[in-house]
Design a protein around this motif. Structure first.
Motif, mmCIF file in Angstrom:
data_model
loop_
_atom_site.group_PDB
_atom_site.id
_atom_site.type_symbol
_atom_site.label_atom_id
_atom_site.label_comp_id
_atom_site.label_asym_id
_atom_site.label_seq_id
_atom_site.Cartn_x
_atom_site.Cartn_y
_atom_site.Cartn_z
ATOM 1 N N GLY A 56 -2.234 -0.935 1.681
ATOM 2 C CA GLY A 56 -0.785 -1.026 1.515
ATOM 3 C C GLY A 56 -0.299 -2.420 1.208
ATOM 4 N N VAL A 57 -1.069 -3.220 0.429
ATOM 5 C CA VAL A 57 -0.635 -4.586 0.151
ATOM 6 C C VAL A 57 0.478 -4.630 -0.875
ATOM 7 C CG1 VAL A 57 -2.868 -5.589 0.690
ATOM 8 C CG2 VAL A 57 -2.396 -4.887 -1.647
ATOM 9 N N LYS A 58 0.698 -3.567 -1.627
ATOM 10 C CA LYS A 58 1.724 -3.583 -2.662
ATOM 11 C C LYS A 58 3.085 -3.934 -2.072
ATOM 12 C CE LYS A 58 3.838 -0.774 -6.282
ATOM 13 N NZ LYS A 58 3.925 0.567 -6.897
ATOM 14 N N ASP A 59 3.774 -4.862 -2.741
ATOM 15 C CA ASP A 59 5.114 -5.296 -2.357
ATOM 16 C C ASP A 59 5.156 -6.041 -1.027
ATOM 17 O OD1 ASP A 59 6.497 -2.222 -3.657
ATOM 18 O OD2 ASP A 59 6.122 -4.111 -4.668
ATOM 19 N N THR A 60 3.985 -6.454 -0.497
ATOM 20 C CA THR A 60 3.981 -7.173 0.759
ATOM 21 C C THR A 60 4.450 -8.616 0.566
ATOM 22 O OG1 THR A 60 2.184 -5.815 1.593
ATOM 23 C CG2 THR A 60 2.551 -7.894 2.701
ATOM 24 N N PHE A 61 4.042 -9.248 -0.532
ATOM 25 C CA PHE A 61 4.325 -10.660 -0.735
ATOM 26 C C PHE A 61 5.297 -10.814 -1.899
ATOM 27 C CE2 PHE A 61 -0.008 -10.089 0.798
ATOM 28 C CZ PHE A 61 0.104 -10.697 2.022
ATOM 29 N N LEU A 62 6.579 -10.724 -1.612
ATOM 30 C CA LEU A 62 7.575 -10.815 -2.669
ATOM 31 C C LEU A 62 8.492 -12.019 -2.475
ATOM 32 C CD1 LEU A 62 8.554 -7.074 -3.156
ATOM 33 C CD2 LEU A 62 7.066 -8.477 -4.576
ATOM 34 N N ASP A 63 9.103 -12.150 -1.297
ATOM 35 C CA ASP A 63 10.109 -13.174 -1.080
ATOM 36 C C ASP A 63 9.797 -13.970 0.175
ATOM 37 O OD1 ASP A 63 12.342 -10.571 -1.860
ATOM 38 O OD2 ASP A 63 11.793 -12.185 -3.221
ATOM 39 N N VAL A 64 10.342 -15.175 0.199
ATOM 40 C CA VAL A 64 10.431 -15.937 1.441
ATOM 41 C C VAL A 64 11.900 -15.945 1.837
ATOM 42 C CG1 VAL A 64 10.137 -18.204 2.518
ATOM 43 C CG2 VAL A 64 8.443 -17.373 0.859
ATOM 44 N N LYS A 65 12.170 -15.620 3.077
ATOM 45 C CA LYS A 65 13.543 -15.590 3.562
ATOM 46 C C LYS A 65 13.673 -16.581 4.712
ATOM 47 C CE LYS A 65 14.100 -10.699 2.417
ATOM 48 N NZ LYS A 65 14.469 -9.350 2.901
ATOM 49 N N ALA A 66 14.757 -17.320 4.709
ATOM 50 C CA ALA A 66 14.984 -18.301 5.766
ATOM 51 C C ALA A 66 16.455 -18.319 6.138
ATOM 52 C CB ALA A 66 14.540 -19.690 5.316
ATOM 53 N N GLN A 67 16.731 -18.693 7.387
ATOM 54 C CA GLN A 67 18.101 -18.836 7.854
ATOM 55 C C GLN A 67 18.303 -20.261 8.328
ATOM 56 O OE1 GLN A 67 19.360 -16.178 11.026
ATOM 57 N NE2 GLN A 67 21.358 -16.023 10.049
ATOM 58 N N VAL A 69 20.538 -23.492 10.056
ATOM 59 C CA VAL A 69 21.151 -23.585 11.388
ATOM 60 C C VAL A 69 22.606 -23.145 11.380
ATOM 61 C CG1 VAL A 69 19.588 -25.338 12.278
ATOM 62 C CG2 VAL A 69 21.599 -26.039 10.965
ATOM 63 N N ASP A 70 23.288 -23.215 10.225
ATOM 64 C CA ASP A 70 24.684 -22.775 10.164
ATOM 65 C C ASP A 70 24.807 -21.293 9.844
ATOM 66 O OD1 ASP A 70 23.954 -22.683 7.511
ATOM 67 O OD2 ASP A 70 25.618 -23.902 6.769
ATOM 68 N N GLY A 71 23.685 -20.577 9.816
ATOM 69 C CA GLY A 71 23.700 -19.144 9.546
ATOM 70 C C GLY A 71 23.490 -18.783 8.087
ATOM 71 N N THR A 72 23.507 -19.763 7.187
ATOM 72 C CA THR A 72 23.282 -19.485 5.769
ATOM 73 C C THR A 72 21.918 -18.840 5.557
ATOM 74 O OG1 THR A 72 24.693 -21.311 5.050
ATOM 75 C CG2 THR A 72 23.064 -20.505 3.468
ATOM 76 N N MET A 73 21.887 -17.745 4.793
ATOM 77 C CA MET A 73 20.641 -17.074 4.455
ATOM 78 C C MET A 73 20.173 -17.548 3.094
ATOM 79 S SD MET A 73 18.540 -14.552 5.501
ATOM 80 C CE MET A 73 19.556 -13.482 6.533
ATOM 81 N N VAL A 74 18.881 -17.869 2.979
ATOM 82 C CA VAL A 74 18.305 -18.285 1.710
ATOM 83 C C VAL A 74 17.200 -17.304 1.338
ATOM 84 C CG1 VAL A 74 17.274 -20.158 0.384
ATOM 85 C CG2 VAL A 74 18.774 -20.691 2.316
ATOM 86 N N LEU A 75 17.333 -16.704 0.159
ATOM 87 C CA LEU A 75 16.326 -15.787 -0.375
ATOM 88 C C LEU A 75 15.586 -16.508 -1.494
ATOM 89 C CD1 LEU A 75 18.546 -12.580 -0.759
ATOM 90 C CD2 LEU A 75 17.353 -13.383 1.281
ATOM 91 N N ILE A 76 14.274 -16.651 -1.355
ATOM 92 C CA ILE A 76 13.490 -17.407 -2.329
ATOM 93 C C ILE A 76 12.481 -16.471 -2.976
ATOM 94 C CG2 ILE A 76 12.075 -19.456 -2.711
ATOM 95 C CD1 ILE A 76 13.267 -19.725 0.540
ATOM 96 N N GLU A 77 12.481 -16.455 -4.304
ATOM 97 C CA GLU A 77 11.584 -15.570 -5.036
ATOM 98 C C GLU A 77 10.893 -16.319 -6.162
ATOM 99 O OE1 GLU A 77 11.531 -11.307 -7.472
ATOM 100 O OE2 GLU A 77 13.401 -12.078 -6.638
#
Length: 297
Positions: A56-67, A69-77
């Protein structure tokens, strides 16, 4: 191969999304989102990378997500192939992350900004020479921003043309790392000037991979190459059909524009000389397509 190619999904998440990657990711975001300024001081990596279970490795490694300290969400692809309507997918993912912050009955004041950082190994905006682009909601007349809740940042690696001797800022260093690390056999100056870059190279060293990770890396490399071959075949078949129609009806301006559009789509997939041969354009015309404005539909 001494270092993993950061442009692969697996390597990208291992380097930037592991539990030990926090200082790397902080500097990386400051370099590419905040113009090399130390704006991000701390963050939490969400769903950090773990050694893979191959089933089931398909779609496992797509994005890095981080939050932040001020709550801002960052989606990295990191995106190697250019799928249909990719620009819409980026906007959809950011909009979805923004809207899903609220549970039923919660007020809008709880919404925090979302930043989408997208790195592409293809030209996404052929009408522009800059490799780094920032988008926000702005007034059409005076550029007044509609808040800062949605921001899209794009890094187009094929447009980054600096050599090692030209690297000056953290933005330059990290972009060069993304573009060239997989081709290097050692860490050259000035890439050895940052402890976080040195740490990123250490994580990317292939000697640190398990057999399961090597297996996954190979599977993903095959998948990417298969995808590129599908794109090449579809584009070249469309080109052949267009050239046959052109021979029957004469090479009209419409056919010439179609050849330019197809050639633009092949940039980064085939050498300019091959594209020129297949499309009937000159090599100079093919190389000029990176800066040629796109003709509206």
């Amino acid at each position: 191969m001494r270092f993993l190619d950061p442009k692969t999904d697996f390597a990208f998440k291992k380097i930037f999304g592991s539990a030990e990657s926090k200082p790397i990711l902080i500097e990386f975001l400051n370099a590419l989102v905040y113009d090399s300024q130390p704006i991000v001081q701390d963050l939490e990596i969400l769903d950090p990378y773990q050694a893979p279970q191959l089933q089931g490795v398909k779609d496992t490694f797509l994005d890095v997500k981080a939050q932040l300290v001020d709550g801002t969400m960052v989606l990295i692809e990191m995106q190697v192939l250019n799928p249909l309507d990719f620009n819409k997918r980026v906007l959809y993912n950011v909009a979805k992350a923004y809207s899903l912050q609220l549970q039923r009955g919660q007020g809008y004041s709880r919404l925090r900004p979302v930043i989408g950082l997208t790195i592409t190994d293809f030209v996404l905006f052929p009408e522009r020479d800059r490799f780094l682009s920032h988008y926000q909601l702005l007034d059409r007349e005076d550029g007044l921003p509609y808040g800062d809740d949605i921001e899209l940042v794009f890094v187009e690696l094929p447009k980054f043309a600096k050599s090692l001797g030209d690297l000056e800022t953290l933005t330059d260093l990290w972009t060069f790392f993304l573009q060239k690390a997989g081709d290097l056999e050692e860490i050259p100056p000035p890439l050895d000037s940052s402890p976080n870059l040195d740490h990123a190279f250490h994580i990317a060293e292939t000697v640190n991979l398990s057999m399961e990770e090597f297996d996954l890396l190979e599977k993903q490399a095959f998948r990417v190459e298969d995808g590129r071959n599908v794109v090449r075949r579809a584009l070249l078949e469309g080109l052949q059909q267009g050239r046959e129609e052109g021979r029957e009806e004469g090479r009209t301006e419409g056919e010439q524009q179609r050849s330019r559009d197809i050639a633009r789509s092949l940039l980064g997939l085939l050498p300019p000389e091959t594209i020129a041969e297949k499309t009937g354009l000159t090599v100079a015309a093919v190389e000029a397509l990176n800066s040629e404005p796109v003709t509206p539909d």
